[in-house]
Design a protein around this motif. Structure first.
Motif, PDB file in Angstrom:
ATOM      1  N   ARG A   1       0.841  -1.196   0.000  1.00  0.00           N
ATOM      2  CA  ARG A   1       0.000   0.000   0.000  1.00  0.00           C
ATOM      3  C   ARG A   1       0.879   1.251   0.000  1.00  0.00           C
ATOM      4  O   ARG A   1       1.761   1.393   0.829  1.00  0.00           O
ATOM      5  CB  ARG A   1      -0.885  -0.024   1.235  1.00  0.00           C
ATOM      6  CG  ARG A   1      -1.961   1.001   1.196  1.00  0.00           C
ATOM      7  CD  ARG A   1      -2.936   0.768   2.314  1.00  0.00           C
ATOM      8  NE  ARG A   1      -3.891   1.846   2.320  1.00  0.00           N
ATOM      9  CZ  ARG A   1      -4.621   2.167   3.350  1.00  0.00           C
ATOM     10  NH1 ARG A   1      -4.509   1.476   4.460  1.00  0.00           N
ATOM     11  NH2 ARG A   1      -5.456   3.159   3.288  1.00  0.00           N
ATOM     12  N   GLN A   2       0.628   2.137  -0.947  1.00  0.00           N
ATOM     13  CA  GLN A   2       1.416   3.364  -1.042  1.00  0.00           C
ATOM     14  C   GLN A   2       0.849   4.420  -0.107  1.00  0.00           C
ATOM     15  O   GLN A   2      -0.347   4.461   0.142  1.00  0.00           O
ATOM     16  CB  GLN A   2       1.385   3.902  -2.466  1.00  0.00           C
ATOM     17  CG  GLN A   2       2.048   3.009  -3.472  1.00  0.00           C
ATOM     18  CD  GLN A   2       1.984   3.609  -4.871  1.00  0.00           C
ATOM     19  OE1 GLN A   2       1.285   4.582  -5.097  1.00  0.00           O
ATOM     20  NE2 GLN A   2       2.704   3.021  -5.785  1.00  0.00           N
TER      21      GLN A   2
ATOM     22  N   SER B   1      -0.398   8.130   0.918  1.00  0.00           N
ATOM     23  CA  SER B   1      -1.277   9.017   0.149  1.00  0.00           C
ATOM     24  C   SER B   1      -0.500  10.145  -0.537  1.00  0.00           C
ATOM     25  O   SER B   1      -0.861  10.571  -1.640  1.00  0.00           O
ATOM     26  CB  SER B   1      -2.362   9.595   1.043  1.00  0.00           C
ATOM     27  OG  SER B   1      -1.774  10.353   2.080  1.00  0.00           O
TER      28      SER B   1
ATOM     29  N   ARG C   1       2.596  10.055  -1.782  1.00  0.00           N
ATOM     30  CA  ARG C   1       3.248   9.498  -2.980  1.00  0.00           C
ATOM     31  C   ARG C   1       2.226   9.251  -4.083  1.00  0.00           C
ATOM     32  O   ARG C   1       2.477   9.536  -5.256  1.00  0.00           O
ATOM     33  CB  ARG C   1       3.966   8.202  -2.616  1.00  0.00           C
ATOM     34  CG  ARG C   1       4.697   7.596  -3.770  1.00  0.00           C
ATOM     35  CD  ARG C   1       5.463   6.380  -3.354  1.00  0.00           C
ATOM     36  NE  ARG C   1       6.061   5.757  -4.524  1.00  0.00           N
ATOM     37  CZ  ARG C   1       6.636   4.584  -4.526  1.00  0.00           C
ATOM     38  NH1 ARG C   1       6.744   3.900  -3.413  1.00  0.00           N
ATOM     39  NH2 ARG C   1       7.134   4.090  -5.629  1.00  0.00           N
ATOM     40  N   SER C   2       1.065   8.741  -3.708  1.00  0.00           N
ATOM     41  CA  SER C   2       0.004   8.489  -4.682  1.00  0.00           C
ATOM     42  C   SER C   2      -0.462   9.793  -5.320  1.00  0.00           C
ATOM     43  O   SER C   2      -0.675   9.863  -6.537  1.00  0.00           O
ATOM     44  CB  SER C   2      -1.160   7.789  -3.990  1.00  0.00           C
ATOM     45  OG  SER C   2      -2.186   7.551  -4.898  1.00  0.00           O
ATOM     46  N   ARG C   3      -0.628  10.842  -4.505  1.00  0.00           N
ATOM     47  CA  ARG C   3      -1.058  12.139  -5.014  1.00  0.00           C
ATOM     48  C   ARG C   3      -0.035  12.716  -5.988  1.00  0.00           C
ATOM     49  O   ARG C   3      -0.391  13.217  -7.050  1.00  0.00           O
ATOM     50  CB  ARG C   3      -1.272  13.106  -3.847  1.00  0.00           C
ATOM     51  CG  ARG C   3      -1.751  14.473  -4.253  1.00  0.00           C
ATOM     52  CD  ARG C   3      -1.804  15.432  -3.077  1.00  0.00           C
ATOM     53  NE  ARG C   3      -0.543  15.527  -2.345  1.00  0.00           N
ATOM     54  CZ  ARG C   3       0.540  16.212  -2.769  1.00  0.00           C
ATOM     55  NH1 ARG C   3       0.498  16.848  -3.903  1.00  0.00           N
ATOM     56  NH2 ARG C   3       1.636  16.245  -2.042  1.00  0.00           N
TER      57      ARG C   3
ATOM     58  N   ARG D   1       2.121  11.054  -7.769  1.00  0.00           N
ATOM     59  CA  ARG D   1       2.114  10.228  -8.980  1.00  0.00           C
ATOM     60  C   ARG D   1       0.964  10.622  -9.900  1.00  0.00           C
ATOM     61  O   ARG D   1       1.141  10.781 -11.111  1.00  0.00           O
ATOM     62  CB  ARG D   1       2.001   8.752  -8.593  1.00  0.00           C
ATOM     63  CG  ARG D   1       2.034   7.819  -9.776  1.00  0.00           C
ATOM     64  CD  ARG D   1       2.004   6.367  -9.302  1.00  0.00           C
ATOM     65  NE  ARG D   1       2.033   5.468 -10.431  1.00  0.00           N
ATOM     66  CZ  ARG D   1       0.930   5.064 -11.074  1.00  0.00           C
ATOM     67  NH1 ARG D   1      -0.251   5.474 -10.700  1.00  0.00           N
ATOM     68  NH2 ARG D   1       1.030   4.257 -12.113  1.00  0.00           N
TER      69      ARG D   1
END
Length: 55
Positions: free
Chosen positions: A7-8, A10, A12-14, A16
């Motif tokens: 699970r990444q 949040s 890092r996900s944002r 990306r």
């Protein structure tokens, strides 16, 4: 044993998603500018041909 994706976080996900959106925007701009370049080049060729015929 079941395979699971890590699970990444949040942030890092944002980042990306933001990067992917910027890349998509840049690609769209590049694709819009290509037809204009082609039209400009075709117009230059027509003008050069006309000058040769007239001259």
């Amino acid at each position: 044993m079941a395979w699971t994706t890590p699970r990444q976080d949040s942030d890092r996900s944002r980042r990306r998603l933001q990067l992917l959106a910027e890349l998509a925007g840049a690609r769209a701009v590049r694709q819009r500018s290509r037809p204009q370049r082609q039209r400009t080049e075709r117009l230059r060729q027509l003008i050069a041909t006309r000058r040769r015929v007239a001259g």
